[in-house]
Design a protein around this motif. Structure first.
Motif, mmCIF file in Angstrom:
data_model
loop_
_atom_site.group_PDB
_atom_site.id
_atom_site.type_symbol
_atom_site.label_atom_id
_atom_site.label_comp_id
_atom_site.label_asym_id
_atom_site.label_seq_id
_atom_site.Cartn_x
_atom_site.Cartn_y
_atom_site.Cartn_z
ATOM 1 N N ALA A 184 0.840 -1.197 0.000
ATOM 2 C CA ALA A 184 0.000 0.000 0.000
ATOM 3 C C ALA A 184 0.873 1.245 0.000
ATOM 4 O O ALA A 184 1.845 1.341 0.753
ATOM 5 C CB ALA A 184 -0.924 -0.001 1.214
ATOM 6 N N PHE A 185 0.514 2.206 -0.846
ATOM 7 C CA PHE A 185 1.227 3.481 -0.931
ATOM 8 C C PHE A 185 0.293 4.608 -0.512
ATOM 9 O O PHE A 185 -0.887 4.637 -0.885
ATOM 10 C CB PHE A 185 1.719 3.738 -2.362
ATOM 11 N N GLN A 186 0.832 5.563 0.269
ATOM 12 C CA GLN A 186 0.085 6.738 0.693
ATOM 13 C C GLN A 186 0.954 7.975 0.444
ATOM 14 O O GLN A 186 2.112 8.007 0.852
ATOM 15 C CB GLN A 186 -0.281 6.649 2.177
ATOM 16 N N PHE A 187 0.387 8.965 -0.227
ATOM 17 C CA PHE A 187 1.101 10.200 -0.519
ATOM 18 C C PHE A 187 0.323 11.388 0.016
ATOM 19 O O PHE A 187 -0.915 11.401 -0.009
ATOM 20 C CB PHE A 187 1.289 10.379 -2.035
ATOM 21 N N ASP A 188 1.048 12.377 0.490
ATOM 22 C CA ASP A 188 0.476 13.640 0.935
ATOM 23 C C ASP A 188 1.180 14.742 0.145
ATOM 24 O O ASP A 188 2.367 15.014 0.364
ATOM 25 C CB ASP A 188 0.679 13.803 2.442
ATOM 26 N N VAL A 189 0.461 15.381 -0.774
ATOM 27 C CA VAL A 189 1.056 16.387 -1.647
ATOM 28 C C VAL A 189 0.405 17.743 -1.356
ATOM 29 O O VAL A 189 -0.773 17.937 -1.657
ATOM 30 C CB VAL A 189 0.851 16.023 -3.130
ATOM 31 N N PRO A 190 1.138 18.713 -0.758
ATOM 32 C CA PRO A 190 0.580 20.068 -0.593
ATOM 33 C C PRO A 190 0.393 20.719 -1.960
ATOM 34 O O PRO A 190 1.256 20.613 -2.840
ATOM 35 C CB PRO A 190 1.639 20.798 0.233
ATOM 36 N N LEU A 191 -0.720 21.391 -2.141
ATOM 37 C CA LEU A 191 -1.038 21.971 -3.443
ATOM 38 C C LEU A 191 -0.624 23.433 -3.573
ATOM 39 O O LEU A 191 -0.919 24.066 -4.598
ATOM 40 C CB LEU A 191 -2.544 21.830 -3.718
ATOM 41 N N THR A 192 0.038 23.983 -2.572
ATOM 42 C CA THR A 192 0.458 25.387 -2.660
ATOM 43 C C THR A 192 1.472 25.597 -3.779
ATOM 44 O O THR A 192 1.617 26.721 -4.287
ATOM 45 C CB THR A 192 1.071 25.827 -1.324
ATOM 46 N N PRO A 232 0.733 15.419 9.855
ATOM 47 C CA PRO A 232 1.726 16.481 9.993
ATOM 48 C C PRO A 232 2.769 16.465 8.896
ATOM 49 O O PRO A 232 3.479 17.433 8.700
ATOM 50 C CB PRO A 232 2.349 16.190 11.360
ATOM 51 N N ALA A 233 2.858 15.357 8.156
ATOM 52 C CA ALA A 233 3.870 15.279 7.108
ATOM 53 C C ALA A 233 3.501 16.186 5.956
ATOM 54 O O ALA A 233 2.339 16.401 5.672
ATOM 55 C CB ALA A 233 4.016 13.843 6.610
ATOM 56 N N SER A 234 4.476 16.738 5.295
ATOM 57 C CA SER A 234 4.227 17.655 4.182
ATOM 58 C C SER A 234 4.785 17.123 2.873
ATOM 59 O O SER A 234 4.836 17.826 1.896
ATOM 60 C CB SER A 234 4.857 19.021 4.474
ATOM 61 N N GLY A 235 5.204 15.920 2.841
ATOM 62 C CA GLY A 235 5.744 15.334 1.628
ATOM 63 C C GLY A 235 5.231 13.932 1.455
ATOM 64 O O GLY A 235 4.311 13.512 2.127
ATOM 65 N N PRO A 236 5.796 13.193 0.532
ATOM 66 C CA PRO A 236 5.342 11.826 0.305
ATOM 67 C C PRO A 236 5.601 10.955 1.530
ATOM 68 O O PRO A 236 6.638 11.067 2.174
ATOM 69 C CB PRO A 236 6.159 11.372 -0.910
ATOM 70 N N VAL A 237 4.657 10.082 1.814
ATOM 71 C CA VAL A 237 4.772 9.174 2.954
ATOM 72 C C VAL A 237 5.160 7.807 2.432
ATOM 73 O O VAL A 237 4.439 7.211 1.642
ATOM 74 C CB VAL A 237 3.438 9.100 3.728
ATOM 75 N N LYS A 238 6.286 7.303 2.865
ATOM 76 C CA LYS A 238 6.736 5.996 2.396
ATOM 77 C C LYS A 238 5.913 4.893 3.046
ATOM 78 O O LYS A 238 5.457 5.040 4.165
ATOM 79 C CB LYS A 238 8.219 5.797 2.736
#
Length: 721
Positions: free
Chosen positions: A658-666, A714-720
Motif C-alpha cells: 500500500a502506498f500513501q502520498f500527501d502532496v501540498p497543493l500550494t 503532519p507530514a508535508s511530503g510523500p509518505v513511504k
C-alpha cells in the motif's frame, strides 16, 4: 458486508455559479403562469326502485354531488348508452388488431368520439395465484361469455400474469381473436402458489415429514405487492380514456399481511379510480369445502388442532383473509366481488348490467389540499323513486409533504426500478475497487449531491435536513447482488455556507470479479425532489494481469474511524480516506493519494522469510516496487514527487503493498492538470501509468462542517509505505 458513512465535503462546486433560491421578483418583464386543475369523475347508474329499469334523459341540474358533506359544482356531464353504440372500424395493423398505444393516442377508432357508448372490459387472469382447475373454470366462463353473451358494444382486452405481466389481446370486438387468447391460458401455465404459513408455527399443519414449517409471511407480502402493482399498471395505461372501464379480475385469492401491503393497496385503488375503472373480483376457487382434518391431498394434522376446532378456524380465517382484499378492491372502485360460487357467468352479466347506461359526473373539488386523504362522495337526485349506484369516494392527490411513509418508500423503489432517470437533483457517483483476496473485492461507492440542492428546516441556530438514499448492484445476468437503503440526517450551521459545499455519501459492496450495473437514487426530503445515477462497473480478474493495481484514490479529506473491525481498505490507522469524486481541489489543501499493488514479484536470489504463526498469508521474499506521481499541464511536467521504493509487502493478509502520498497543493498554480501515477514492479518487469484529470482552484479556505472533521497528517511530503 457493508459499512455506511456520510460526510460534508469542503470543496467548492464546479461549473456555473450558484444562484440562490431568491424570492425577489423577475425584473426582465417575463412571467410564469402555473395552473393545476384536477377533475374528479364518478359514474352514476340511476335505476327505478320498482322496475330496476335505467332512468334516462336526466340533466346535470338534476344531480347534486357532495364531497365530505360539502356541495360541489358540476363541471362536466355526459351520458353513455350502449344501445346507441356503433360498430367501430378498427385499425388494420400487422397483426390485424389495434394496439394499446393506438388507444391511448386516440387512434383506436377513426374518430375519438366513436368510443362513446361502448363498454371497455379488461379480463385479467392472475395465473400466479390460480390452480389449474381454477383456470379451467375461469376460461370456460370467459369462452361462454364471448360465444353467447358478448354484445356489439363490448370491446374486450385480455391480460395475464404468471412470471410477468402480459398484454395477450388488446381491445377488440373480434370474437375469434378473443377465443384464441383465452384458450392459451387453459390451465397449462398455472403456477398455483398456495398461501404460505404466517409465523412458522406447526400447529394445525400437515405432518408431511418436513423438518420445519417455514414462515412465509414475508413472501406473501411481496407476492401481494406484485399483484397489486399489476392492477395499478393496467389502470395507469388506461388513464387517458375517459369512458368507464371494467376489469374482471380472476384470482385465487389475495392475502394481505397486516399493514404490510397497505401502500400498494391504496396505490392500486387510487390509480383505478383516476382511470375511471371499476374492478369486479372473482374468486376462481369457487365454492370450497374446508374439512377440519383436511382433504386427501394433505397428510394428518400435527397437534390437537383438528380436535379443538383450531384447524377449522385457521382455514376459515385464511380463506376470509384472501377474499377480504378482493372485496376491498371492488368496493373502493365501484365494482362488485363474486365469491363462493362455481358459476362465474353472473360476473360478466353484472359488468354488462352496470355499464348498459350511466351518467359521468365531474367536478373540481373545492378542497385544494393535496393531503392524500380519502374523500367520501355522496350523489343525490331531485327525485325519490330512484336508486343510485356510484363509487363511494376517492383518494385525493398528495404532495410529498403529505405522503405517508409507506407511500414515500414506494415512490423511491419505483424510481429505482424505472428506466427513466430522475434529474431534479444532481447526483454524481464514483466506484473504486480494492482486492480482499483472489476472488473477492471491496468496492467503495461515493455519491455527491450539491449542497445548493438540499433544502433545510430552521431549528434554533442550526438547520436540519435529511436525504434518502437507495441503490442496488446487478450482475451481468441482471440479478441483484447488493442493496443499500439509508436515511442521512444532516445538522448544518447556516454560517457554514452549506450551499457552497457538496454532500457526500459513501457505502461499499463486496463483489467477485465481473461486470456489474450500479444505480442509486437520492431524494431530498423537504420537497421530495429526486435524482438518480447509474453506471456500469468492471471489477477486474487479476489472475493473469502482470501488474495487479487497485483503483487510485484522490482525497482532500480524512476523518477519524474508531471501528475495531473494518474490511474497508480506505480505513488506515484509525483514519478513513474520503474520495474526492469531482477531483477539484484548492491551493490551501493537501492532496492525498492511496493505492495498492497486489502480489508483486519476488526478487530473485533472495531467501524467503520463514512462515510466522498467526499470519493468514506469508509475506514471501523481498520485493522491489517503485512509484512516483507527476503533474502535467499542457503536456509539460510541472511537478513530480520523489521516487518511493517499497521492498516488502506491508499488508500481508491481502498480499498488498500500500502506498500513501500527501502532496501540498500550494506549489501548483490554479488550473487543470493531468495527474499520472507511475508504478513499476522492478522484480517482475511490469509497469502501469494510470492518468486522472484534476483541477486546482484558488480561494480562501472554507470552514469545515462538524460532520467532516479532518484528521490531517503532519507530514508535508510523500509518505513511504
Amino acid at each position: 458486508m457493508r459499512r455506511t458513512i456520510a460526510a460534508v465535503m469542503v470543496g467548492l462546486m464546479t461549473g456555473t455559479p450558484y444562484v440562490g433560491r431568491s424570492q425577489q421578483p423577475d425584473t426582465s418583464g417575463a412571467f410564469t403562469l402555473k395552473v393545476q386543475s384536477d377533475i374528479v369523475l364518478t359514474n352514476v347508474v340511476v335505476r327505478d326502485k320498482k322496475t330496476g329499469e335505467v332512468v334516462r334523459g336526466l340533466k346535470a341540474s338534476d344531480f347534486t354531488i357532495l364531497e365530505n358533506g360539502k356541495q360541489q359544482t358540476i363541471a362536466s356531464f355526459d351520458y353513455e348508452n350502449v344501445d346507441e353504440a356503433a360498430v367501430l372500424h378498427e385499425k388494420t395493423t400487422v397483426t390485424g388488431k389495434a394496439t394499446i398505444a393506438d388507444l391511448v393516442n386516440r387512434n383506436f377508432a377513426q374518430d375519438p368520439a366513436e368510443l362513446k357508448d361502448h363498454r371497455l372490459i379488461v379480463i385479467f387472469f392472475d395465473l400466479s395465484s390460480m390452480q389449474p382447475e381454477d383456470i379451467d373454470r375461469a376460461v370456460e366462463a370467459a369462452q361462454d361469455y364471448i360465444n353467447k353473451k358478448m354484445q356489439p358494444a363490448d370491446l374486450v382486452a385480455l391480460v395475464s400474469m404468471a412470471t410477468g405481466l402480459s398484454m395477450d389481446q388488446d381491445f377488440t370486438s373480434d370474437k375469434a381473436a378473443l377465443l384464441k387468447g383465452v384458450g392459451g391460458y387453459n390451465g397449462t401455465e398455472g403456477t398455483g402458489f398456495a398461501n404460505g404459513n404466517e409465523g412458522g408455527t406447526s400447529a394445525g399443519t400437515a405432518d408431511d415429514a418436513s423438518s420445519f414449517t417455514a414462515d412465509d409471511s414475508e413472501y406473501n407480502a411481496l407476492n401481494t405487492d406484485r399483484e397489486l402493482y399489476a392492477i395499478r399498471t393496467i389502470a395507469k395505461s388506461l388513464e387517458r380514456v375517459n369512458e368507464r372501464k371494467s376489469m374482471l379480475y380472476f384470482s385465487g385469492g389475495l392475502t394481505r399481511q397486516g399493514i404490510e401491503n397497505q401502500a400498494s393497496m391504496r396505490a392500486a385503488t387510487n390509480e383505478a379510480v383516476k382511470a375511471n375503472m371499476a374492478i369486479y373480483s372473482v374468486d376462481s376457487r369457487g365454492l370450497q369445502a374446508l374439512p377440519p382434518v383436511g382433504d386427501a391431498s394433505t397428510g394428518s394434522l400435527r397437534g390437537t388442532a383438528s380436535y379443538s376446532g383450531g384447524a377449522m378456524q385457521n382455514n376459515l380465517n385464511a380463506n376470509f383473509s384472501s377474499q377480504e382484499s378482493l372485496a376491498t378492491l371492488s368496493s373502493d372502485t365501484g365494482g362488485k366481488a363474486f365469491f363462493d360460487s362455481n358459476d362465474f357467468a353472473p360476473a360478466f352479466q353484472q359488468v354488462q348490467h352496470d355499464t348498459e347506461a350511466y351518467y359521468i359526473v365531474g367536478f373540481h373539488s373545492t378542497n385544494t389540499a393535496r393531503d392524500g386523504s380519502y374523500r367520501h362522495l355522496t350523489v343525490k337526485l331531485n327525485r325519490s323513486d330512484v336508486k343510485l349506484d356510484y363509487r363511494p369516494g376517492y383518494y385525493a392527490p398528495a404532495d410529498f409533504k403529505h405522503q405517508k411513509n409507506e407511500d414515500r418508500e414506494v415512490a423511491l423503489t419505483e424510481q429505482l426500478q424505472s428506466d427513466l432517470p430522475a434529474t431534479d437533483v444532481a447526483v454524481y457517483l464514483q466506484a473504486l475497487y480494492f482486492r480482499l483476496d483472489e476472488n473477492k473485492f471491496f468496492v467503495p461507492v461515493s455519491l455527491i449531491v450539491p449542497g445548493s440542492q438540499i433544502h433545510s428546516v430552521k431549528n434554533g441556530d442550526r438547520d436540519k435536513a435529511n436525504i434518502d438514499v437507495m441503490g442496488q448492484v446487478k450482475n451481468a445476468q441482471g440479478i441483484i447482488v447488493g442493496n443499500v437503503r439509508d436515511t442521512v440526517k444532516l445538522a448544518l450551521d447556516a454560517a457554514q455556507q452549506v450551499e457552497r459545499k457538496n454532500i457526500q455519501y459513501s457505502t461499499g459492496f463486496t463483489l467477485a470479479p465481473g461486470r456489474y450495473h450500479l444505480k442509486f437514487v437520492v431524494r431530498e426530503n423537504q420537497t421530495g425532489a429526486m435524482g438518480s445515477f447509474e453506471t456500469d462497473l468492471q471489477v477486474p480478474d487479476m489472475k493473469k494481469t502482470p501488474l495487479k493495481l487497485s483503483s487510485i484514490v484522490m482525497s482532500s479529506q480524512r476523518t477519524p474511524d474508531t471501528a475495531k473491525k473494518n474490511v474497508n481498505p480506505l480505513v488506515r490507522d484509525g483514519v478513513e480516506w474520503i474520495p474526492n469524486v469531482a477531483h477539484v481541489f484548492r491551493q490551501d489543501q493537501h492532496l492525498y493519494f492511496l493505492y495498492e499493488v497486489y502480489d508483486p514479484a519476488k526478487q530473485k536470489g533472495e531467501p524467503a522469510p520463514p512462515s510466522s504463526p498467526g499470519l493468514t498469508r506469508r509475506e514471501g521474499g523481498p520485493v522491489r516496487v517503485l512509484t512516483s506521481i507527476q503533474f502535467m499541464s499542457g503536456g509539460v511536467k510541472v511537478y513530480e514527487t520523489p521516487l518511493v521504493e517499497a521492498n516488502r509487502i506491508n499488508i500481508p493478509e491481502r498480499g498488498a503493498v500500500a502506498f500513501q502520498f500527501d502532496v501540498p497543493l500550494t506549489q501548483l498554480k490554479p488550473g487543470t492538470y493531468v495527474c499520472q501515477v507511475n508504478v513499476i514492479d522492478d522484480a517482475g518487469g511490469s509497469f502501469s501509468f494510470p492518468r486522472m484529470a484534476m483541477r486546482v482552484q484558488a480561494g480562501a479556505p472554507v470552514a469545515v462542517a462538524p460532520a467532516a472533521a479532518i484528521g490531517e497528517s503532519p507530514a508535508s511530503g510523500p509518505v513511504k509505505p
